[in-house]
Scaffold this motif. Structure first.
Motif, PDB file in Angstrom:
ATOM      1  N   ASP A 118      -1.776 -12.653  14.467  1.00 25.93           N
ATOM      2  CA  ASP A 118      -2.905 -12.979  13.587  1.00 25.93           C
ATOM      3  C   ASP A 118      -3.709 -11.745  13.191  1.00 25.93           C
ATOM      4  N   ASP A 119      -3.524 -10.649  13.917  1.00 25.97           N
ATOM      5  CA  ASP A 119      -4.311  -9.442  13.659  1.00 25.97           C
ATOM      6  C   ASP A 119      -3.609  -8.440  12.749  1.00 25.97           C
ATOM      7  N   LYS A 120      -2.457  -8.795  12.209  1.00 27.53           N
ATOM      8  CA  LYS A 120      -1.656  -7.823  11.453  1.00 27.53           C
ATOM      9  C   LYS A 120      -2.440  -7.213  10.282  1.00 27.53           C
ATOM     10  N   ALA A 121      -3.104  -8.056   9.516  1.00 32.13           N
ATOM     11  CA  ALA A 121      -3.873  -7.553   8.369  1.00 32.13           C
ATOM     12  C   ALA A 121      -5.010  -6.651   8.828  1.00 32.13           C
ATOM     13  N   LEU A 122      -5.642  -7.004   9.924  1.00 33.20           N
ATOM     14  CA  LEU A 122      -6.736  -6.194  10.462  1.00 33.20           C
ATOM     15  C   LEU A 122      -6.252  -4.790  10.812  1.00 33.20           C
ATOM     16  N   TRP A 123      -5.128  -4.708  11.502  1.00 31.13           N
ATOM     17  CA  TRP A 123      -4.589  -3.393  11.864  1.00 31.13           C
ATOM     18  C   TRP A 123      -4.195  -2.594  10.625  1.00 31.13           C
ATOM     19  N   GLU A 124      -3.547  -3.255   9.691  1.00 34.81           N
ATOM     20  CA  GLU A 124      -3.015  -2.537   8.526  1.00 34.81           C
ATOM     21  C   GLU A 124      -4.102  -2.157   7.525  1.00 34.81           C
ATOM     22  N   GLU A 125      -5.145  -2.988   7.430  1.00 39.27           N
ATOM     23  CA  GLU A 125      -6.151  -2.758   6.390  1.00 39.27           C
ATOM     24  C   GLU A 125      -7.429  -2.097   6.906  1.00 39.27           C
ATOM     25  N   VAL A 126      -7.690  -2.192   8.218  1.00 41.94           N
ATOM     26  CA  VAL A 126      -8.959  -1.676   8.750  1.00 41.94           C
ATOM     27  C   VAL A 126      -8.746  -0.625   9.846  1.00 41.94           C
ATOM     28  N   LEU A 127      -8.080  -1.018  10.934  1.00 41.24           N
ATOM     29  CA  LEU A 127      -8.011  -0.152  12.107  1.00 41.24           C
ATOM     30  C   LEU A 127      -7.156   1.091  11.893  1.00 41.24           C
ATOM     31  N   ILE A 128      -5.940   0.907  11.414  1.00 47.81           N
ATOM     32  CA  ILE A 128      -5.058   2.066  11.209  1.00 47.81           C
ATOM     33  C   ILE A 128      -5.632   3.019  10.159  1.00 47.81           C
ATOM     34  N   PRO A 129      -6.134   2.541   9.008  1.00 46.35           N
ATOM     35  CA  PRO A 129      -6.757   3.472   8.046  1.00 46.35           C
ATOM     36  C   PRO A 129      -7.941   4.241   8.636  1.00 46.35           C
ATOM     37  N   ALA A 130      -8.732   3.587   9.504  1.00 50.21           N
ATOM     38  CA  ALA A 130      -9.868   4.283  10.137  1.00 50.21           C
ATOM     39  C   ALA A 130      -9.370   5.417  11.029  1.00 50.21           C
ATOM     40  N   PHE A 131      -8.302   5.162  11.775  1.00 48.97           N
ATOM     41  CA  PHE A 131      -7.710   6.216  12.618  1.00 48.97           C
ATOM     42  C   PHE A 131      -7.153   7.346  11.751  1.00 48.97           C
ATOM     43  N   GLN A 132      -6.425   6.996  10.681  1.00 44.40           N
ATOM     44  CA  GLN A 132      -5.787   8.011   9.844  1.00 44.40           C
ATOM     45  C   GLN A 132      -6.795   8.864   9.093  1.00 44.40           C
ATOM     46  N   LYS A 133      -7.978   8.315   8.859  1.00 42.62           N
ATOM     47  CA  LYS A 133      -9.020   9.113   8.195  1.00 42.62           C
ATOM     48  C   LYS A 133      -9.393  10.317   9.045  1.00 42.62           C
ATOM     49  N   LYS A 134      -9.359  10.142  10.359  1.00 44.71           N
ATOM     50  CA  LYS A 134      -9.667  11.237  11.274  1.00 44.71           C
ATOM     51  C   LYS A 134      -8.417  11.994  11.724  1.00 44.71           C
ATOM     52  N   ASN A 135      -7.269  11.386  11.502  1.00 47.35           N
ATOM     53  CA  ASN A 135      -6.010  12.003  11.932  1.00 47.35           C
ATOM     54  C   ASN A 135      -4.991  11.938  10.798  1.00 47.35           C
ATOM     55  N   PRO A 136      -5.260  12.652   9.699  1.00 49.55           N
ATOM     56  CA  PRO A 136      -4.347  12.594   8.550  1.00 49.55           C
ATOM     57  C   PRO A 136      -2.946  13.085   8.930  1.00 49.55           C
ATOM     58  N   GLY A 137      -1.955  12.427   8.372  1.00 50.22           N
ATOM     59  CA  GLY A 137      -0.578  12.850   8.628  1.00 50.22           C
ATOM     60  C   GLY A 137       0.126  12.060   9.702  1.00 50.22           C
ATOM     61  N   ILE A 138      -0.636  11.341  10.535  1.00 56.97           N
ATOM     62  CA  ILE A 138      -0.006  10.523  11.578  1.00 56.97           C
ATOM     63  C   ILE A 138       0.188   9.108  11.024  1.00 56.97           C
ATOM     64  N   GLN A 139       1.432   8.693  10.953  1.00 56.86           N
ATOM     65  CA  GLN A 139       1.743   7.354  10.463  1.00 56.86           C
ATOM     66  C   GLN A 139       1.752   6.365  11.639  1.00 56.86           C
ATOM     67  N   VAL A 140       1.162   5.191  11.426  1.00 61.20           N
ATOM     68  CA  VAL A 140       1.094   4.172  12.476  1.00 61.20           C
ATOM     69  C   VAL A 140       1.559   2.844  11.888  1.00 61.20           C
ATOM     70  N   LYS A 141       2.399   2.150  12.646  1.00 59.03           N
ATOM     71  CA  LYS A 141       2.910   0.851  12.196  1.00 59.03           C
ATOM     72  C   LYS A 141       2.674  -0.193  13.272  1.00 59.03           C
ATOM     73  N   PHE A 142       2.071  -1.309  12.876  1.00 59.76           N
ATOM     74  CA  PHE A 142       1.786  -2.423  13.787  1.00 59.76           C
ATOM     75  C   PHE A 142       2.886  -3.452  13.605  1.00 59.76           C
ATOM     76  N   THR A 143       3.683  -3.686  14.664  1.00 61.70           N
ATOM     77  CA  THR A 143       4.844  -4.565  14.549  1.00 61.70           C
ATOM     78  C   THR A 143       4.782  -5.683  15.595  1.00 61.70           C
ATOM     79  N   PRO A 144       3.990  -6.731  15.331  1.00 60.25           N
ATOM     80  CA  PRO A 144       3.815  -7.791  16.333  1.00 60.25           C
ATOM     81  C   PRO A 144       5.011  -8.735  16.427  1.00 60.25           C
ATOM     82  N   THR A 145       5.120  -9.382  17.577  1.00 61.42           N
ATOM     83  CA  THR A 145       6.127 -10.411  17.852  1.00 61.42           C
ATOM     84  C   THR A 145       5.380 -11.701  18.183  1.00 61.42           C
ATOM     85  N   ALA A 146       5.931 -12.838  17.836  1.00 61.06           N
ATOM     86  CA  ALA A 146       5.291 -14.121  18.130  1.00 61.06           C
ATOM     87  C   ALA A 146       4.931 -14.203  19.611  1.00 61.06           C
ATOM     88  N   PRO A 147       3.729 -14.704  19.927  1.00 60.66           N
ATOM     89  CA  PRO A 147       3.252 -14.719  21.316  1.00 60.66           C
ATOM     90  C   PRO A 147       4.234 -15.319  22.315  1.00 60.66           C
TER      91      PRO A 147
END
Length: 414
Positions: free
Chosen positions: A33-62
């Motif tokens: 349920d958090d996939k959009a949050l990670w992709e649209e909010v959390l990962i971009p916030a991290f990348q703003k301070k750490n440009p060049g590091i790619q992060v991918k959130f790959t969840p599996t059903a609980p």
């Protein structure tokens, strides 16, 4: 010209090698349920301070996460960062060498000792996941029903049951709760309302140490609360699912709902006007206790392909910025860090503020007590549901759990 081309080729090769080394940090999780949050909010916030590091959130059903993660870790195909369940599931991974030891790593200094317990060895000498968030338990209440019936928010168990009887007399369902799924009977009811009876961590640790038994009065008293709640659940409660209970409360047809803070977002979406109160104490003036359960952490895969970048991301997870974002964007999940956080959602703020006056404890059987046979978690689901349904006496529920515990746990055999 040939020398220049050779230099250009060498430079291009080095740049390509650098890019390949940086790679992508992959995060394993069950929080689909958090996939959009990670992709649209959390990962971009991290990348703003750490440009060049790619992060991918790959969840599996609980329901598939534990088995599929184990398979990927065993096959060396798992992601760089592993979202950690509390206690034994993650401890097993650490014992198999599938999570790195994190003591002394950047960001870990921002968490109190109590927050780390869910991701430490039994002796506390090794921590293998960074704490991320907890969930808090209590009651949600329908503000309109309480106002219409002129009911004060209950502080004691006597006040609570008096209020429920008035709601019942008014033709409403007092408690939105069913037992068809059973898990709520333990996780949002017994270990929620009972913490005040067994004094939170004091009672939980006494059971682990063998200094208390489930048949002692303070534990039987918790099931006695459940036996009083049963007749207040409404007709057909034994066939009522978790989703049914949510719907009943969301439609304004019930006075209270035994809650986990994760439900805040659901009821906000439904437009319900509701508040929250902590589980009532036995009598006025008693110290209050809340189930403030460590729920989610993050660890590092020892075979991570991008371990250096994974540790940079982990350090960011321990920051003030992440604590603020996660607490306010994943409503009802509260950062476990020492940072001061301004909580925006009013009900979430109410629940978080309980920490100021109530002592926090975790779910009663979460640590150590689930390791034997019979499995205590399932046993607690069963007996607590039966007590709520009026099919088992509180003292018999306590006796069944104690007998099962003593079968395999040496400190309880003395």
């Amino acid at each position: 010209m040939r020398t220049l081309n050779t230099r250009h080729l060498l430079l291009a090769t080095l740049l390509a090698a650098g890019t390949a080394q940086a790679g992508t940090v992959n995060i394993e999780s069950w929080r689909v349920d958090d996939k959009a949050l990670w992709e649209e909010v959390l990962i971009p916030a991290f990348q703003k301070k750490n440009p060049g590091i790619q992060v991918k959130f790959t969840p599996t059903a609980p329901t598939e996460y534990d088995s599929s993660l184990t398979a990927r870790l065993t096959g060396a195909t798992a992601g760089d960062l592993i979202t950690c369940r509390p206690f034994d599931k993650s401890l097993d991974l650490f014992k198999k060498g599938q999570l790195e030891k994190l003591d002394g790593k950047a960001g870990m200094e921002n968490f109190p000792a109590s927050a780390k317990v869910a991701w430490q060895t039994d002796d506390g000498k090794a921590t293998y996941c960074m704490p991320m968030a907890s969930v808090i338990h209590g009651y949600f209440y329908n503000k309109k029903i309480f106002k219409d019936l002129n009911l004060p928010v209950p502080k004691t168990q006597a006040e609570f049951f008096a209020a429920m009887e008035k709601i019942k007399a008014a033709g409403k369902t007092p408690i939105a709760l069913g037992t068809a799924d059973q898990w709520e009977s333990n996780q949002t009811v017994l270990t929620n309302v009972g913490a005040n009876n067994w004094k939170g961590e004091e009672g939980r640790k006494a059971l682990i140490a063998g200094k208390a038994k489930f048949t002692d009065p303070q534990f039987v008293a918790a099931w006695e609360q459940l036996s009083k709640m049963g007749p207040l659940m409404g007709k057909g409660a034994s066939a009522q699912t978790y989703a049914d209970s949510q719907n009943l409360f969301a439609m304004g047809k019930a006075g209270v709902y035994p809650a986990g803070s994760w439900d805040i977002a659901y009821f906000n979406k439904e437009g319900l006007d509701f508040g929250a109160f902590p589980p009532p104490v036995a009598k006025a003036g008693d110290q209050c206790y809340i189930s403030d359960h460590t729920d989610i952490g993050m660890g590092v895969n020892p075979k991570a392909k991008n371990k250096a970048d994974a540790y940079k991301f982990l350090a960011w997870l321990g920051s003030q910025e992440f604590a603020d974002l996660y607490t306010n964007k994943v409503t009802g999940f509260f950062s476990l860090s020492n940072h001061l956080i301004s909580v925006q959602d009013p009900v979430a703020k109410q629940m978080l503020d309980w920490r100021k006056t109530c002592k926090s404890t975790i779910r009663l059987n979460a640590q150590i007590m689930n390791r034997g046979t019979p499995a205590m978690e399932n046993e607690l689901w069963n007996v607590s549901s039966q007590v709520l349904n009026g099919k088992m006496a509180p003292k018999d529920a306590a006796a069944q759990i104690q007998t099962g515990f003593a079968k395999w746990y040496a400190p309880q055999q003395k």
